[in-house]
Design a protein around this motif. Sequence first.
Motif, PDB file in Angstrom:
ATOM      1  N   GLU A 111       0.967  -1.102  -0.094  1.00 25.42           N
ATOM      2  CA  GLU A 111      -0.022   0.184   0.188  1.00 25.42           C
ATOM      3  C   GLU A 111       0.838   1.129   0.003  1.00 25.42           C
ATOM      4  N   TRP A 112       0.367   2.318  -0.707  1.00 22.18           N
ATOM      5  CA  TRP A 112       1.033   3.434  -0.893  1.00 22.18           C
ATOM      6  C   TRP A 112       0.159   4.808  -0.546  1.00 22.18           C
ATOM      7  N   GLY A 113       0.625   5.544   0.118  1.00 22.73           N
ATOM      8  CA  GLY A 113      -0.359   6.349   0.566  1.00 22.73           C
ATOM      9  C   GLY A 113      -0.096   7.742  -0.462  1.00 22.73           C
ATOM     10  N   VAL A 114      -0.972   8.532  -0.834  1.00 20.91           N
ATOM     11  CA  VAL A 114      -0.690   9.767  -1.719  1.00 20.91           C
ATOM     12  C   VAL A 114      -1.638  10.812  -1.074  1.00 20.91           C
ATOM     13  N   LYS A 115      -0.891  11.739  -0.618  1.00 20.07           N
ATOM     14  CA  LYS A 115      -1.565  13.282  -0.237  1.00 20.07           C
ATOM     15  C   LYS A 115      -1.298  14.347  -1.114  1.00 20.07           C
ATOM     16  N   ILE A 116      -2.343  14.959  -1.643  1.00 15.42           N
ATOM     17  CA  ILE A 116      -2.265  16.073  -2.713  1.00 15.42           C
ATOM     18  C   ILE A 116      -2.588  17.376  -1.839  1.00 15.42           C
ATOM     19  N   PHE A 117      -1.729  18.439  -1.886  1.00 11.35           N
ATOM     20  CA  PHE A 117      -1.911  19.715  -1.329  1.00 11.35           C
ATOM     21  C   PHE A 117      -2.072  20.663  -2.410  1.00 11.35           C
TER      22      PHE A 117
ATOM     23  N   ALA B 231      -7.727  19.208 -10.732  1.00 10.34           N
ATOM     24  CA  ALA B 231      -6.381  18.578 -10.814  1.00 10.34           C
ATOM     25  C   ALA B 231      -6.072  17.392  -9.867  1.00 10.34           C
ATOM     26  N   ALA B 232      -6.457  17.360  -8.780  1.00 13.42           N
ATOM     27  CA  ALA B 232      -6.330  16.436  -7.862  1.00 13.42           C
ATOM     28  C   ALA B 232      -6.949  15.145  -8.342  1.00 13.42           C
ATOM     29  N   GLU B 233      -8.392  15.476  -8.533  1.00 15.65           N
ATOM     30  CA  GLU B 233      -9.363  14.190  -9.345  1.00 15.65           C
ATOM     31  C   GLU B 233      -8.664  13.694 -10.348  1.00 15.65           C
ATOM     32  N   ALA B 234      -8.223  14.412 -11.286  1.00 19.64           N
ATOM     33  CA  ALA B 234      -7.376  13.728 -12.458  1.00 19.64           C
ATOM     34  C   ALA B 234      -6.344  12.890 -11.963  1.00 19.64           C
ATOM     35  N   ALA B 235      -5.652  13.481 -11.026  1.00 23.14           N
ATOM     36  CA  ALA B 235      -4.467  12.572 -10.668  1.00 23.14           C
ATOM     37  C   ALA B 235      -4.807  11.350 -10.043  1.00 23.14           C
ATOM     38  N   HIS B 236      -6.010  11.413  -9.229  1.00 22.33           N
ATOM     39  CA  HIS B 236      -6.371  10.317  -8.613  1.00 22.33           C
ATOM     40  C   HIS B 236      -6.941   9.342  -9.584  1.00 22.33           C
TER      41      HIS B 236
ATOM     42  N   ALA C 252     -10.977  11.198   4.032  1.00 23.29           N
ATOM     43  CA  ALA C 252     -11.287  12.626   4.119  1.00 23.29           C
ATOM     44  C   ALA C 252     -10.071  13.393   4.151  1.00 23.29           C
ATOM     45  N   PRO C 253      -9.710  14.449   3.551  1.00 29.78           N
ATOM     46  CA  PRO C 253      -8.763  15.464   3.689  1.00 29.78           C
ATOM     47  C   PRO C 253      -8.428  15.559   5.257  1.00 29.78           C
ATOM     48  N   GLN C 254      -7.279  15.612   5.571  1.00 30.92           N
ATOM     49  CA  GLN C 254      -6.782  15.952   6.915  1.00 30.92           C
ATOM     50  C   GLN C 254      -6.824  17.499   7.196  1.00 30.92           C
ATOM     51  N   ASP C 255      -6.960  17.536   8.377  1.00 27.55           N
ATOM     52  CA  ASP C 255      -6.856  19.113   9.096  1.00 27.55           C
ATOM     53  C   ASP C 255      -5.426  19.693   8.916  1.00 27.55           C
ATOM     54  N   PRO C 256      -5.154  20.841   8.622  1.00 30.62           N
ATOM     55  CA  PRO C 256      -3.813  21.424   8.464  1.00 30.62           C
ATOM     56  C   PRO C 256      -3.157  21.242   9.748  1.00 30.62           C
TER      57      PRO C 256
ATOM     58  N   MET D 109      -5.396  20.361   1.857  1.00 34.65           N
ATOM     59  CA  MET D 109      -5.193  19.044   1.354  1.00 34.65           C
ATOM     60  C   MET D 109      -6.656  18.699   0.633  1.00 34.65           C
ATOM     61  N   VAL D 110      -6.106  18.345  -0.563  1.00 32.84           N
ATOM     62  CA  VAL D 110      -7.283  18.262  -1.846  1.00 32.84           C
ATOM     63  C   VAL D 110      -7.464  16.570  -2.040  1.00 32.84           C
ATOM     64  N   LEU D 111      -6.585  15.735  -1.510  1.00 39.22           N
ATOM     65  CA  LEU D 111      -6.831  14.312  -1.925  1.00 39.22           C
ATOM     66  C   LEU D 111      -5.974  13.652  -0.782  1.00 39.22           C
ATOM     67  N   ASN D 112      -6.819  12.700  -0.149  1.00 31.95           N
ATOM     68  CA  ASN D 112      -6.116  11.879   0.818  1.00 31.95           C
ATOM     69  C   ASN D 112      -6.266  10.350   0.200  1.00 31.95           C
ATOM     70  N   ALA D 113      -5.650   9.701  -0.124  1.00 30.91           N
ATOM     71  CA  ALA D 113      -5.725   8.267  -0.628  1.00 30.91           C
ATOM     72  C   ALA D 113      -4.827   7.374  -0.390  1.00 30.91           C
ATOM     73  N   ALA D 114      -5.283   6.048  -0.657  1.00 27.69           N
ATOM     74  CA  ALA D 114      -4.241   4.930  -0.461  1.00 27.69           C
ATOM     75  C   ALA D 114      -4.391   4.094  -1.962  1.00 27.69           C
ATOM     76  N   TYR D 115      -3.276   3.564  -2.149  1.00 29.66           N
ATOM     77  CA  TYR D 115      -3.413   2.720  -3.416  1.00 29.66           C
ATOM     78  C   TYR D 115      -2.745   1.331  -3.167  1.00 29.66           C
TER      79      TYR D 115
END
Lengths: 250, 98
Positions: free
Chosen positions: A122-128, A171-176, A190-194, A203-209
């Motif tokens: 599993e890899w985590g990707v966060k996009i800000f 842009a984050a949707e496209a990346a996802h 859910a995106p995390q609180d700063p 944070m606009v994307l908080n996902a795991a792959y």
Amino acid sequence: MADSLVYVYAVTDATQELPAVTGVDDTSVRQVVSGGLAAVVSSVDPTRFSEEALRRSLEDLQWLESTARAHHGVVAAVAQSGPVAPVRLATVYLDDDNVRALLDDNGPAFAAALDRIRGRTEWGVKIFAAPTPGGAESPAVDDTRPGTSYLLRRRAERDRAARGLQDAVAAAEAAHGDLAAVAVASRRYAPQDPRLSGHREEMVLNAAYLVDEAGAAALHRLIEDRDEPTLRLELTGPWAPYSFATLEEQ
Amino acid sequence: MTDLPSKIQLDPEAIGRDLGRLVLTIVELVRQLMERQAIRRVESGDLPDETVERLGLGLMRLEEAMTELREHFGLRAEDLNIDLGPLGDLLPRSTFRD
């Protein structure tokens, strides 16, 4: 009350070797085997791990931190040598028989979960959203009407901030979409609180792959090649597949 | 039940700072609401130029005063906020500037 309770970390194949690692509350780690499955467990002190004690302890941040670290340490060590289905933090059973019953009752579901993650990570990707550069399109300042200029400037800033965030979300949707395409499975949180993420950007994307070896390489390439000024991407991993093999999956 | 702290520390300086922070947060909320309302009215175009100028000047001075007060209390822009739990933050985060 029983002499000890059984704390469960994860479920693995029965054939999997147990690494030398210390469990929660400085306990030793052992296996409870039933059929083709093994639960990785520790015997723990009932005064500290009873239902009531846990309810109190879970509010104690220091206890929570050391327990979570130990729990993760065991799962990560076990994950080195084979597929592992982590169990939720602070899962405690009365005795080994109850753990065996858990394995027997959910045998097919655990086996399926282990098969799903076998050879995968599993890899985590966060996009800000990167801060939007200001100034470029500020309205002209009219020195004779500073108040009017101020209002117009504020309006431009408001519009730019709203547009910047919208663009970043798109842009984050496209990346996802691209990342999910190279993954076996993906999961969004859910995106995390700063304050939690330690970053001031939104944070606009908080996902795991969940990816196999080729997928991991593709994932890295996608992250490295993506050159978008509006986004900042953060890749973490490889993790034990917490997001794809927990008990709650069934 | 969670145990209550056996001792509550009363640090006068911290109390002054926290109270200042609370008051400034409320004032900042009102200021932002007024500013947004002013921008909306300017956008609708039904205000004479003189009124727009007066409004803008007032809001600009108010912002300057807020910055001064904030610095006096040693607070950053993002400190002026209250976490309302499930309702989110009192002030929208995107409106903060450095």
